[in-house]
Enzyme design. Sequence first.
Site, mmCIF file in Angstrom:
data_model
loop_
_atom_site.group_PDB
_atom_site.id
_atom_site.type_symbol
_atom_site.label_atom_id
_atom_site.label_comp_id
_atom_site.label_asym_id
_atom_site.label_seq_id
_atom_site.Cartn_x
_atom_site.Cartn_y
_atom_site.Cartn_z
ATOM 1 N N ASP A 175 5.748 -1.793 -6.155
ATOM 2 C CA ASP A 175 5.275 -1.353 -6.888
ATOM 3 C C ASP A 175 4.364 -1.715 -8.021
ATOM 4 O OD1 ASP A 175 4.403 1.563 -7.978
ATOM 5 O OD2 ASP A 175 6.284 2.178 -6.614
ATOM 6 N N HIS A 246 -0.195 1.994 -6.218
ATOM 7 C CA HIS A 246 1.132 1.442 -6.564
ATOM 8 C C HIS A 246 1.145 -0.298 -6.232
ATOM 9 C CE1 HIS A 246 3.285 4.979 -7.615
ATOM 10 N NE2 HIS A 246 3.567 5.709 -6.354
ATOM 11 N N GLU A 313 0.097 8.447 -3.465
ATOM 12 C CA GLU A 313 -0.866 8.409 -5.279
ATOM 13 C C GLU A 313 -1.457 7.833 -5.152
ATOM 14 O OE1 GLU A 313 3.305 10.093 -8.264
ATOM 15 O OE2 GLU A 313 3.827 7.720 -7.271
HETATM 16 C C1 ACM Z 1 6.250 9.536 -4.397
HETATM 17 O O1 ACM Z 1 8.057 9.579 -5.557
HETATM 18 N N1 ACM Z 1 5.781 8.835 -5.134
HETATM 19 C C2 ACM Z 1 7.184 8.822 -3.046
#
Ligand code: ACM
Length: 539
Positions: A175, A246, A313
């Site tokens: 991440d 991420h 995201e």
């Molecule tokens: C997530 O909670 N962004 C998968």
Amino acid sequence: MELIPVPRAVEGPVRGGVRLDGETVLWAAPGTETTERWLRATLGAALGLSLPPGPEDGRNAVRLHLDDTLEPEGYTLAVTAEAGVDIRGGGAAGLFWGAQTFRQLLGPEAFRRAPVTGKREWEVAGVTIHDAPRFRWRGLLLDVARHFMPKDGVLRYLDLMAAHKLNVFHFHLTDDQGWRVEIRRHPKLTEAGSWRARTKFGHRASPLWEEKPHGGFYTQDDIREIVAYAAERHITVVPEIDVPGHSQAAIAAYPELGNSDVVDTASLTVWDNWGVCENVLAPTDTSLRFYEGVFEEILELFPSEFIHIGGDECAKDQWRRSPAAQARIAELGLADEEELQSWFVRHFDTWLTARGRRLIGWDEILEGGLADGAAVSSWRGYAGGITAARAGHDVVMCPEQQVYLDHRQDGGEDEPVPIGYVRTLEDVYRFEPVPPQLTEEQARHVLGTQANVWTEATEDQARVDYQTFPRLAAFAEVAWSALPAPGARDFEDFGRRMAAHYPRLDALGVAYRPPTGPRPWQRRPGVLGRPIEGAPPNV
Ligand code: ACM
């Protein structure tokens, strides 16, 4: 019988049963070795029972069989005064789940790592149990990127999963805030990408940082051990390498992966904040080749059918501003940045499919069309899962409103960092993974369900335990047991069985959220209880 998750059918308890002692033998049919090893190791440590091999026909015996008339993950467990203990599994996994039930019948002492001094005999009442799971994907996600969990803690979580008959470990390895798996051909991912200088203290609206480096990673040898330990427990490890968002930790290690025409990627560090990060991968051949190299090593380490590529995201602002990204959009004849994200995901969909694996990603990956075999983790509610199942894609239901266990379990003052939706033990117990909008045919695409434990606000194992338990016990029952519709579920009965389950968790050393009483030790002074943007009013 106070069993969790509740089995399909229980006959008993009846009068008469068995007494296990130093004379009890273990008879194991071919193909039952994982359970044989596990029973000897576990009951040997907990109770001091050595369970030496013995004949099939004794009364003071535990016998392990395979029985292909049962479902692969189903089992029957019979305890009788005449014949001792028989566990029959439809397959090796079913047998193992039967052994887990047997341990619960032995009482909390069977969950210890050293025996109670002086105790040499254990009684189990006569009973016959027929059982099999509702879902084949009964998952737990652990985010080891936001806060690293050393290998020992991961192995412990695999044991806790096994005790609850959960069978898929979704390992969130990368991440913005840290890269946690050694990749031999790209050593800086862990040399530089696995440590951050400081950590946001509390949730993302908090103005506080803890000025202390945080990090760590698993060597490839660690990973092989984790995967093997999981396999011994009939748990599949599904690794997640999150792209194209991420990814700041990777970009900090290899600046050429970022959008260097619009940001000074050479000065980026591993991220020290929470939320959606603007630094995402550049949509270049360099990024594709780099991550193909990463995934090649991931495929060597993880034999799972599914490989999780994240896909959630992904902020698009840099792609909007980047001349190189815009040129790529034009060259590929794409409409916009959303299609560029799909192009990126589809590249790895094709790449994984060609290597005999299946891609799984967060529900954002649906936005641009997917290969037939790709599957979706539905996290932004049920909607992504419904769309995916209707389009013929397999789905794992893990809506954040229901089964994000980092979210608080009570609206009161005692909760540590008040992020997310309030989801009590009862709320999780009443979670239904299959939405009513799906036809029976579409519902077959719901492989199962998964509880997700994100760790922005949980810096150590005790905090992870507090968020995860007891709610994981309720979740395990949702994933395993054929419960009635949510409104008709007997939460009182679950509570009665939980009263017997807490002592098991105590014996396992789980720092669960206690059902009653103040929890002031969990509060973190100075952390703001501010709502997070876009969340409903109870947040
Ligand atoms: C997530 O909670 N962004 C998968």
